[in-house]
Design a protein around this motif. Structure first.
Motif, PDB file in Angstrom:
ATOM      1  N   TRP A 153      -7.748  39.184 -32.894  1.00  0.00           N
ATOM      2  CA  TRP A 153      -8.450  38.183 -32.092  1.00  0.00           C
ATOM      3  C   TRP A 153      -9.447  37.409 -32.965  1.00  0.00           C
ATOM      4  CZ3 TRP A 153     -10.077  40.975 -26.890  1.00  0.00           C
ATOM      5  CH2 TRP A 153      -8.913  41.192 -26.132  1.00  0.00           C
ATOM      6  N   PRO A 154      -9.638  36.113 -32.684  1.00  0.00           N
ATOM      7  CA  PRO A 154     -10.685  35.367 -33.401  1.00  0.00           C
ATOM      8  C   PRO A 154     -12.069  35.810 -32.945  1.00  0.00           C
ATOM      9  CG  PRO A 154      -9.666  33.989 -31.722  1.00  0.00           C
ATOM     10  CD  PRO A 154      -8.857  35.257 -31.764  1.00  0.00           C
ATOM     11  N   TRP A 171      -6.885  32.038 -25.399  1.00  0.00           N
ATOM     12  CA  TRP A 171      -8.007  31.639 -24.548  1.00  0.00           C
ATOM     13  C   TRP A 171      -8.738  30.458 -25.187  1.00  0.00           C
ATOM     14  CZ3 TRP A 171     -10.938  35.429 -21.021  1.00  0.00           C
ATOM     15  CH2 TRP A 171     -10.028  36.305 -20.402  1.00  0.00           C
ATOM     16  N   PHE A 172      -9.551  29.790 -24.342  1.00  0.00           N
ATOM     17  CA  PHE A 172     -10.307  28.633 -24.804  1.00  0.00           C
ATOM     18  C   PHE A 172     -11.806  28.954 -24.793  1.00  0.00           C
ATOM     19  CE2 PHE A 172      -6.329  27.021 -23.159  1.00  0.00           C
ATOM     20  CZ  PHE A 172      -5.952  26.059 -24.081  1.00  0.00           C
ATOM     21  N   LYS A 173     -12.525  28.341 -25.725  1.00  0.00           N
ATOM     22  CA  LYS A 173     -13.952  28.604 -25.884  1.00  0.00           C
ATOM     23  C   LYS A 173     -14.720  27.285 -25.901  1.00  0.00           C
ATOM     24  CE  LYS A 173     -15.186  29.124 -30.034  1.00  0.00           C
ATOM     25  NZ  LYS A 173     -15.962  27.858 -30.189  1.00  0.00           N
ATOM     26  N   THR A 181     -18.778  29.766 -22.753  1.00  0.00           N
ATOM     27  CA  THR A 181     -17.703  30.009 -21.796  1.00  0.00           C
ATOM     28  C   THR A 181     -16.406  30.263 -22.547  1.00  0.00           C
ATOM     29  OG1 THR A 181     -18.734  28.531 -20.168  1.00  0.00           O
ATOM     30  CG2 THR A 181     -16.410  29.094 -19.837  1.00  0.00           C
ATOM     31  N   ILE A 182     -15.717  31.328 -22.158  1.00  0.00           N
ATOM     32  CA  ILE A 182     -14.359  31.577 -22.637  1.00  0.00           C
ATOM     33  C   ILE A 182     -13.482  31.747 -21.401  1.00  0.00           C
ATOM     34  CG2 ILE A 182     -14.965  32.570 -24.872  1.00  0.00           C
ATOM     35  CD1 ILE A 182     -14.696  35.330 -23.668  1.00  0.00           C
ATOM     36  N   ALA A 183     -12.315  31.109 -21.427  1.00  0.00           N
ATOM     37  CA  ALA A 183     -11.480  31.085 -20.219  1.00  0.00           C
ATOM     38  C   ALA A 183     -10.011  31.063 -20.592  1.00  0.00           C
ATOM     39  CB  ALA A 183     -11.829  29.866 -19.364  1.00  0.00           C
ATOM     40  N   ASN A 184      -9.201  31.483 -19.609  1.00  0.00           N
ATOM     41  CA  ASN A 184      -7.747  31.489 -19.732  1.00  0.00           C
ATOM     42  C   ASN A 184      -7.184  30.668 -18.577  1.00  0.00           C
ATOM     43  OD1 ASN A 184      -5.115  32.083 -20.432  1.00  0.00           O
ATOM     44  ND2 ASN A 184      -5.127  34.060 -19.381  1.00  0.00           N
ATOM     45  N   TYR A 185      -6.338  29.677 -18.899  1.00  0.00           N
ATOM     46  CA  TYR A 185      -5.837  28.754 -17.886  1.00  0.00           C
ATOM     47  C   TYR A 185      -4.323  28.890 -17.726  1.00  0.00           C
ATOM     48  CZ  TYR A 185     -10.363  26.442 -18.636  1.00  0.00           C
ATOM     49  OH  TYR A 185     -11.700  26.171 -18.754  1.00  0.00           O
ATOM     50  N   ASP A 186      -3.864  28.446 -16.545  1.00  0.00           N
ATOM     51  CA  ASP A 186      -2.426  28.348 -16.286  1.00  0.00           C
ATOM     52  C   ASP A 186      -1.967  26.978 -16.780  1.00  0.00           C
ATOM     53  OD1 ASP A 186       0.145  28.489 -15.431  1.00  0.00           O
ATOM     54  OD2 ASP A 186      -0.314  28.373 -13.282  1.00  0.00           O
ATOM     55  N   PRO A 193      -5.041  22.491 -14.283  1.00  0.00           N
ATOM     56  CA  PRO A 193      -4.786  23.888 -14.674  1.00  0.00           C
ATOM     57  C   PRO A 193      -5.642  24.863 -13.885  1.00  0.00           C
ATOM     58  CG  PRO A 193      -5.005  22.495 -16.609  1.00  0.00           C
ATOM     59  CD  PRO A 193      -5.404  21.654 -15.425  1.00  0.00           C
ATOM     60  N   GLU A 194      -5.014  25.895 -13.386  1.00  0.00           N
ATOM     61  CA  GLU A 194      -5.716  26.930 -12.631  1.00  0.00           C
ATOM     62  C   GLU A 194      -6.380  27.899 -13.592  1.00  0.00           C
ATOM     63  OE1 GLU A 194      -4.753  30.605  -9.534  1.00  0.00           O
ATOM     64  OE2 GLU A 194      -3.161  29.246 -10.220  1.00  0.00           O
ATOM     65  N   ILE A 195      -7.588  28.334 -13.238  1.00  0.00           N
ATOM     66  CA  ILE A 195      -8.307  29.291 -14.068  1.00  0.00           C
ATOM     67  C   ILE A 195      -7.831  30.695 -13.731  1.00  0.00           C
ATOM     68  CG2 ILE A 195     -10.564  30.255 -14.652  1.00  0.00           C
ATOM     69  CD1 ILE A 195     -11.802  27.584 -14.004  1.00  0.00           C
ATOM     70  N   PHE A 196      -7.253  31.350 -14.709  1.00  0.00           N
ATOM     71  CA  PHE A 196      -6.866  32.751 -14.526  1.00  0.00           C
ATOM     72  C   PHE A 196      -8.083  33.666 -14.660  1.00  0.00           C
ATOM     73  CE2 PHE A 196      -2.236  31.966 -15.951  1.00  0.00           C
ATOM     74  CZ  PHE A 196      -1.859  31.731 -14.641  1.00  0.00           C
ATOM     75  N   THR A 197      -8.810  33.485 -15.761  1.00  0.00           N
ATOM     76  CA  THR A 197      -9.970  34.334 -16.050  1.00  0.00           C
ATOM     77  C   THR A 197     -11.033  33.488 -16.729  1.00  0.00           C
ATOM     78  OG1 THR A 197      -8.459  36.179 -16.432  1.00  0.00           O
ATOM     79  CG2 THR A 197     -10.736  36.493 -17.110  1.00  0.00           C
TER      80      THR A 197
END
Length: 280
Positions: A153-154, A171-173, A181-186, A193-197
């Motif tokens: 992982w980075p 994931w995006f930062k 904020t770090i997030a995972n999108y559909d 895009p829906e936010i998964f996490t």
């Protein structure tokens, strides 16, 4: 009477001859010969093999130093390669052994359930228990996979927040002032895009009083060996994960907002991200 003649007898005279002797050699002067000979004998010359040219000595030392450094590099590279191979073998052995143990436990439990009397009456209960064990097995295997992937992982280090953490590669930062904020999108969604996490970390002056939608939790959570106070969202659905964490360090107070649309899929990943947080 006539006179008689006296008989004269000749006496044999033997000459005594002295033996011939060779003339005596006059003794030579040994001292004289030795001194004369010395003039013609070359003196022995000795070469000091240790007495070398300073330039040659300097080059010899330089060559030995280079050879020593090359040997050290080769030995260090060999130890590093050995360590890497041992780590890979240990990881592979750990994954295979843990998977085998889990399979054995599940099989043993199934055998116990199969030999239990009155299985007809307890069929639903046994089925639920078996499903629960299968879920545990899936969660454990998922956690093992996450731990294995997290090595690649980075890592992000924030000077504004005085912390660092790791997050999955897909994931995006984003970071703005005191907000990370770090997030995972559909990304397959055709619309927005829906936010998964999503995990949001904020540095605050004091704990917020706006907690009307949250209730305190008794769960013990530690972030970088510091205790974290947890508040669960009252409005969260059964499969949705939503809660707050407050962490107080020597320098700062942090608020973590955690959200996931599917708890069963992303909870292990979230916990792994939280375990990588290092407060600087």
């Amino acid at each position: 009477m006539p006179p008689t003649k006296k008989k004269v007898t000749k006496k044999r005279v033997t000459k005594i001859t002295k033996p011939k002797t060779s003339p005596k050699k006059t003794p030579t002067n040994k001292k004289f010969i030795t001194e004369n000979d010395k003039e013609f004998i070359p003196e022995k010359q000795f070469i000091n093999v240790y007495d070398q040219d300073p330039v040659i000595q300097a080059k010899s030392r330089l060559i030995w130093i280079i050879v020593g450094l090359i040997m050290l590099i080769i030995i260090a590279f060999w130890f590093w390669s050995l360590k890497q191979s041992i780590n890979k073998n240990n990881k592979a052995d750990d994954l295979s052994s843990i998977t085998t143990e889990i399979d054995d436990i599940v099989k043993q439990f199934k055998n116990i359930v199969g030999n239990t009397p009155n299985i007809t009456e307890n069929q639903n209960q046994n089925s639920n228990t078996t499903d629960a064990l299968e879920k545990i097995k899936t969660d454990v295997l998922s956690q093992i996979q996450i731990n294995s992937d997290s090595d690649n992982w980075p890592e992000h280090s924030s000077k504004l927040l005085n912390l660092s953490l790791k997050y999955p590669t897909n994931w995006f930062k984003s970071e703005k002032k005191d907000l990370l904020t770090i997030a995972n999108y559909d990304l397959e969604s055709t619309t927005t895009p829906e936010i998964f996490t999503k995990i949001t970390i904020t540095k605050i002056d004091k704990a917020n009083d706006d907690l009307k939608d949250y209730q305190p939790s008794n769960e013990e959570i530690f972030i970088d060996l510091l205790p974290a106070t947890k508040y669960n969202n009252k409005t969260a659905t059964e499969n949705t994960l939503s809660y707050l964490l407050f962490i107080t360090s020597d320098k700062n107070i942090y608020r973590l907002d955690i959200y996931s649309s599917d708890q069963s899929i992303f909870e292990n990943t979230i916990n792994k991200i939280l375990s990588t947080i290092d407060l600087l």
